[in-house]
Design an enzyme around this catalytic site. Structure first.
Site, mmCIF file in Angstrom:
data_model
loop_
_atom_site.group_PDB
_atom_site.id
_atom_site.type_symbol
_atom_site.label_atom_id
_atom_site.label_comp_id
_atom_site.label_asym_id
_atom_site.label_seq_id
_atom_site.Cartn_x
_atom_site.Cartn_y
_atom_site.Cartn_z
ATOM 1 C CB SER A 15 -1.214 -0.242 1.461
ATOM 2 O OG SER A 15 -1.878 1.453 1.643
ATOM 3 C CG ASP A 36 1.085 -5.103 3.618
ATOM 4 O OD1 ASP A 36 0.962 -5.477 4.819
ATOM 5 O OD2 ASP A 36 1.721 -3.807 3.324
ATOM 6 C CG ASP A 57 3.305 -8.860 13.121
ATOM 7 O OD1 ASP A 57 3.805 -7.805 12.970
ATOM 8 O OD2 ASP A 57 1.950 -9.112 13.098
ATOM 9 C CB VAL A 58 7.343 -5.609 10.201
ATOM 10 C CG1 VAL A 58 7.380 -5.500 8.724
ATOM 11 C CG2 VAL A 58 6.355 -4.486 10.989
ATOM 12 C CB CYS A 84 6.901 1.923 3.643
ATOM 13 S SG CYS A 84 8.234 2.458 2.426
ATOM 14 C CB SER A 147 6.579 10.920 10.646
ATOM 15 O OG SER A 147 5.235 11.699 10.535
ATOM 16 C CE1 TYR A 160 2.526 7.456 12.383
ATOM 17 C CE2 TYR A 160 2.571 9.504 12.188
ATOM 18 C CZ TYR A 160 2.834 8.780 11.515
ATOM 19 O OH TYR A 160 3.663 8.825 9.827
ATOM 20 C CE LYS A 164 6.268 6.194 11.167
ATOM 21 N NZ LYS A 164 6.144 5.258 10.297
ATOM 22 C CB THR A 195 -1.010 6.462 1.720
ATOM 23 O OG1 THR A 195 -1.121 7.081 2.823
ATOM 24 C CG2 THR A 195 0.529 7.402 1.362
#
Ligand code: NAD
Length: 254
Positions: A15, A36, A57-58, A84, A147, A160, A164, A195
């Site tokens: 994605s 992904d 799954d990372v 990503c 980010s 978040y 980041k 996105t």
């Protein structure tokens, strides 16, 4: 690092920016494995880019290690790794119904920060076995996705921004540690990118976000991220740095 015929791994490749990157790398002649969560979306992408789909799954270090090995068997050692995979979260530290539960905070850290660490670490370990190439003896390049929220986190971005900020902070020590092996580590800090992460927003909210970008007054296209990835891969002097891709956006408190 040359792209043609090199193997590449892109997490979150089903994605958004991961997909755009996988597609552009593939067009430039790389053999791309996309990691992904969702088999169906992954297979569609892998077909479209003539690449390899790996459900992974990372957050699971063993699964990441297996995925790297699996991709290596088919394509050779991945000299290009782009992280990503990530999720957004809009929740305050103190919510109306009480403190943000630790597991909600941890989920974001686990995917965005620890997941990035897992793939960076496993991809770097695999790169050690690749022959150094060219006069500088380069083995590979890892690009992580931070980010602008790492620098100007908004209200509601407590987890978040922490995740980041961690990605930003890993960039230099990882680049320093990997320098002796000819492996570069970079990060991109996107601003607002069009996105599926924004799919839930109403059109007025999307428009307001676009207007908040000084210039150009629009959301970034995922291909603009992908083009930066390709430039970083090709430009050896870019190492240990975080590049903002944001149209001069500086996020306000809310
Ligand atoms: P996206 O939602 O389109 O893509 C993210 C992908 O990551 C999805 O396919 C998702 O399934 C995958 N993913 C989530 N958890 C995973 C896990 N545990 N294991 C493997 N894959 C997982 O989002 P995007 O906008 O392309 O975001 C890509 C990266 O860029 C993310 O790290 C995001 O935080 C970051 N980012 C996005 C923006 C933006 O404006 N879209 C801005 C700054 C940073």
């Amino acid at each position: 690092m040359k792209i043609k015929n090199s193997a590449a791994i892109v997490s979150g490749g089903a994605s958004g920016m991961g997909f755009a990157t996988a597609r552009l790398l593939s067009r430039a002649g790389a053999k791309v494995a996309v990691l992904d969560l969702d088999q169906n979306r992954l297979e569609k992408v892998a077909n479209e880019i003539n690449g390899m789909a790996i459900v992974c799954d990372v957050t699971d270090a063993n699964a990441v290690e297996e995925a790297v090995l699996h991709a290596e068997k088919a394509h050779g050692v991945a000299r290009i790794c782009v992280n990503c995979a990530g999720i957004a979260q809009s929740r305050r530290m103190l919510e109306k119904k009480g403190p943000l539960p630790s597991d909600a905070f941890l989920k974001v850290i686990q995917i965005n920060l620890i997941g990035t660490f897992h793939l960076m670490q496993r991809a770097a370990a695999a790169m050690l076995s690749a022959e150094p190439v060219g006069p500088s003896g380069e083995r590979g390049i890892i690009i992580n996705t931070a980010s602008v929220a790492a620098f100007e986190g908004q209200i509601g971005q407590i987890a978040y921004s922490a995740s980041k900020g961690g990605v930003v902070a890993m960039t230099l020590p990882a680049a320093r540690e990997m320098a002796q092996f000819g492996i570069r580590v970079m990060a991109i800090a996107p601003g607002l990118v069009d996105t599926p992460m924004f799919d839930t927003l109403p059109p007025e909210a999307r428009e307001a976000l676009a207007m908040s970008v000084p210039f150009p007054k629009r959301l970034a296209d995922p291909d603009e991220y992908a083009r930066l990835v390709l430039h970083i891969v090709r430009n050896q002097m870019l190492n240990g740095e975080v590049i903002r891709l944001d149209g001069a956006l500086r996020m306000q408190a809310k």
